[in-house]
Design an enzyme around this catalytic site. Structure first.
Site, short mmCIF file in Angstrom:
data_model
loop_
_atom_site.label_atom_id
_atom_site.label_comp_id
_atom_site.label_asym_id
_atom_site.label_seq_id
_atom_site.Cartn_x
_atom_site.Cartn_y
_atom_site.Cartn_z
N GLY A 137 0.84 -1.18 0.00
CA GLY A 137 0.00 0.00 0.00
C GLY A 137 0.87 1.23 0.00
CB SER A 138 2.03 3.69 -1.40
OG SER A 138 2.94 2.63 -1.39
CG ASN A 139 -1.30 7.47 1.81
OD1 ASN A 139 -2.34 7.00 1.37
ND2 ASN A 139 -0.98 7.43 3.09
CG ASN A 162 -2.33 1.71 -2.34
OD1 ASN A 162 -2.19 1.90 -1.14
ND2 ASN A 162 -1.32 1.68 -3.17
NE ARG A 196 -4.37 3.47 2.73
CZ ARG A 196 -3.71 3.27 1.58
NH1 ARG A 196 -2.96 4.22 1.06
NH2 ARG A 196 -3.77 2.10 0.96
#
Length: 758
Positions: A203-205, A468, A496
């Site tokens: 996952g990531s931002n 994501n 998110r």
């Protein structure tokens, strides 16, 4: 060689961050490999044991996660070596194979790592976890390329390695082989939502902010990848790599990869987030009657290929023995143990099965002076394995693309060819007809994938952002549409990404409490560490209203619980997941119970509305008995653990004793962190997941201004001073001011220089 005749300099600044200076790519790799070995020799040695298929030899056939798991893993990796898969790709010329510069980097890295082993001696290594161990040995360039290949397959065949290695045809009268139910992570669990493995562990931002979104008019990039904190495969290592006049790039790469994968140079900054696209496909094989190792395609029978591999296994007495294992492969790729019956078998086709091109691309991106050159690098090599790219340059422009390696499957094919899955088998494509094969694009570098002309892309001067989610809402002012459906498995935004877009919008109009509208370096960092929790912002008041009206609630198992103290705790809570927040831990536990009670839209006060994708679903139905049960169950959980309901989050979420902020993305936390009270203590089950290498960079005319934090530090060695030094910063919302220029590096009072001669 550099001007004074040495091969490389390792210049370490605060927190042990190495800045490698060399005159050529051989020396740059040499210095990097040596520096990395100083910090993480055990991790790389352990990775190589896996990739050489030798876990059973050194650790026995069983692993921590199940009986025979090492043996199954070894079967997969020994099969790769026997087939010469990576070597065959290395034999290609660029752009399909590695460029000469990348080859020299990898060879230098292997030599530098091996130099450290010679200089130190295995019996004198500083990390007690592998000191004197027979499995710590010199590495080869092929070993490192195997790490790259394994990384590229992380959303394809690699997570299925034990399933592939354990595959056996059913015997007479046996519907499903016993191996399919051995407790391994099965294809069925990986295939949710699509026709291929899911990237559940990534996952990531990522934000790229253009000149219209910042107060200075300078572009900025926020990198916030979420990956496991334990194990060498997906931990980041921070580094600066410099060849004067040729390359000067700073950021982080994954263990064993000799390049910066997320970072910046003087003119360009970029980050990656895990793509929502499919990067592999399961195919259902229609087996020939009476022969479970043959399958039918277009009415013709094809025999599965068999490869027998010998595996050295240490028995219970420590003595070595050889076990012969067999791998089965179809035209689509390796066959899985899961779902293999007398009528059907399943294979996985990985779009990255021929990909070592990623290293070419990352090096070219690190050299790029503007977004045009970055795009050219991506179009030339087409090797980003499974991530989006978000980037900005000194012109104040931003760019988003899914240039990852994606199977060429049309929407019509997906509709026509997809077969439903079950508890014992994955959702898959029909392998009995070539009409369901991957297609080809004229501008694709290799067959079977989409070329640049089909990839989602967006250029803006305000911002592009991703957490994501699919490409559509990269910027809600300019929704992306018209790309193949395989790029966007789940167009609905989860909590998110909704929060991330809300945070940007509120910063641009100044309603987030951080002052004058528009981003600055300070407010970018403040946004990242604000630890907002969207589910609480939109639902906490509903729950408080409910528990004030019902001070005694019944648990799922029928026990009546007094929830007044819990209710007061939630009412006082600021809805943040800071380490000292009282109420965050209770909310996380409550929400976990609530999510297990049924589909969210059934207990949401405002269910999902496709016409309002950024703001729905929201709220919580306080009169729903499942909501009431969830709070009572949470309070009961705290009582069972003898933990007060108003405990600080950092008391129950730690890494090596250090309180951690954040929570999981399904709660609507932007700063994703998942850890238990004992995470990082060295016990086999301890671990953590989430924010790892965090970077906030501003591209000014005078050079980049960057702040970073590597949440678990530069070293995985618990005895190292750099094991938790940055974890303490992360806990306190503090950052490292990056040293990028010569003056900044040489001016560091903590500077330590190591000069290496070959």
């Amino acid at each position: 060689m550099t001007e004074d005749g040495h091969t490389a300099q390792i210049r370490r600044t605060e927190y042990g961050i190495p800045h490698i200076l060399a005159g050529d790519f051989d020396g740059l790799g040499y210095g990097y490999g040596y520096a990395f070995a100083q910090d993480n020799v055990c991790e790389l040695a352990d990775q190589i044991v896996t990739l050489r298929g030798e876990r059973s030899r050194f650790f026995g056939p069983d692993g921590d996660s199940g009986e025979g798991v090492n043996l199954a893993s070894d079967t997969y990796y020994r099969g790769q070596l026997r087939a010469g898969t990576v070597q065959r790709l290395l034999d290609r010329k660029a752009p399909l194979g590695p460029t000469p510069e990348v080859r020299r980097m990898v060879e230098g890295y292997a030599a530098g790592y091996n130099r450290y082993l010679r200089d130190t001696g295995v019996d004198k290594l500083p990390d007690p976890r592998c000191k004197g161990k027979p499995w710590v040995r010199p590495v080869t360039a092929l070993d490192l390329w195997s790490i790259v290949y394994d990384l590229n397959g992380a959303t394809g065949a690699v997570p299925l390695a034990p399933d592939i290695g354990d595959a056996k045809p059913p015997t007479a009268g046996q519907a499903t082989p016993a191996s399919a139910t051995s407790g391994l992570k099965t294809a069925a669990s990986l295939g949710a939502g699509g026709q291929g493995p899911a990237a559940d562990d990534f996952g990531s931002n990522g934000w790229a902010l253009g000149k219209d979104a910042t107060r200075s008019g300078h572009a900025m990039v926020l990198a916030n990848p979420h990956l496991p904190w334990v194990g060498g495969n997906f931990r980041f290592y921070q580094v600066q790599l410099t060849i004067p006049g040729t390359l000067d790039v700073s950021g982080a790469g994954l263990y064993g990869t000799p390049l910066v994968l997320i970072g910046h140079n003087r003119d360009v900054a970029w980050t990656h987030t895990a793509s929502d696209a499919q990067h592999a496909s399961f195919y259902a094989l229609k087996l020939a009657p009476g022969d479970p190792t043959s399958y039918v395609v277009d009415g013709r029978t094809e025999k599965m290929q068999r490869r027998t591999v010998p595996i050295t296994v240490r028995d219970k007495n420590g003595s070595p023995a050889t076990v012969d294992r067999t791998l089965y492969t179809s035209r689509f790729g390796p066959v899985l143990s899961t779902g293999w019956t007398t009528k059907t078998a399943y294979a996985v086709r990985d779009a990255n099965a021929d990909n070592l091109r990623s290293m070419n691309e990352w090096l070219a991106m690190g050299k790029a002076h503007n977004l045009r050159q970055l795009r050219t690098a991506q179009d030339t090599y087409q090797g980003i394995p499974w991530t989006y790219t978000l980037a900005a340059d000194t012109s104040g422009s931003t760019y988003f693309t899914d240039s990852s390696v994606v199977p060429h499957l049309t929407d019509a094919q997906l509709k026509r060819c997809t077969l439903p899955g079950s508890e014992d088998a994955p959702t898959a494509l029909d392998g009995s007809t070539t009409a369901c094969d991957w297609g080809n694009d004229p501008d694709a570098l290799v067959p079977g994938i989409y070329g640049p002309s089909h990839q989602p892309k967006l250029s803006r001067t305000d911002y592009v952002a991703n957490s994501n989610n699919g490409p559509q809402y990269t910027n809600p002012e300019a929704p992306l549409t018209g790309f193949p459906g395989t790029y966007d498995i789940e167009p609905r935004l989860s909590q998110r990404p909704q929060l991330g877009l809300r945070m940007i919008a509120e910063r641009l109009d100044g309603t987030d409490g951080l002052g004058t509208p528009g981003f600055t370096q300070h407010t970018l960092r403040e946004s990242m560490t604000g630890n907002r929790v969207l589910s609480a912002e939109t639902g906490r008041d509903d729950v408080v209203d409910m528990c004030r009206a019902h001070p005694r609630l019944t648990t799922t198992d029928g026990k009546e619980i007094d929830v007044q103290q819990a209710c007061a705790t939630l009412a006082r809570w600021d809805t943040r997941a800071d380490t000292d927040s009282r109420g965050a831990a209770l909310w996380v536990t409550f929400f976990d119970h609530l999510q297990g009670a049924g589909p969210p839209d059934t207990w949401r006060r405002v269910p999902y509305d496709p016409a309002q994708p950024l703001t729905t679903p929201r709220g919580i139905k306080g009169d729903d008995v499942r909501v009431q049960h969830a709070l009572a169950d949470a309070v009961q959980d705290f009582a069972a653990r003898d933990v007060p309901v108003d405990v600080e989050l950092g008391a129950v979420q730690k890494w090596a004793g250090i309180p951690l902020p954040g929570c999981t993305g399904d709660k609507g936390c932007f700063n994703v962190v998942e850890a238990g009270p004992d995470a990082g203590t060295g016990t086999p089950t301890a671990g953590a997941f989430g924010s790892s290498f965090v970077m906030a960079v501003e591209l000014t005319p005078d050079g980049p201004r960057t702040h970073t934090v590597l949440t678990y530090g530069q070293s995985a060695n618990p005895a190292s001073p750099h094991y938790t030094d940055q974890t303490r910063l992360f806990s306190r919302k503090q950052w490292v001011t990056e040293r990028f220029t010569e003056a900044e590096i040489t001016g560091d009072p903590a500077l330590k220089v190591t000069t290496l001669h070959r």
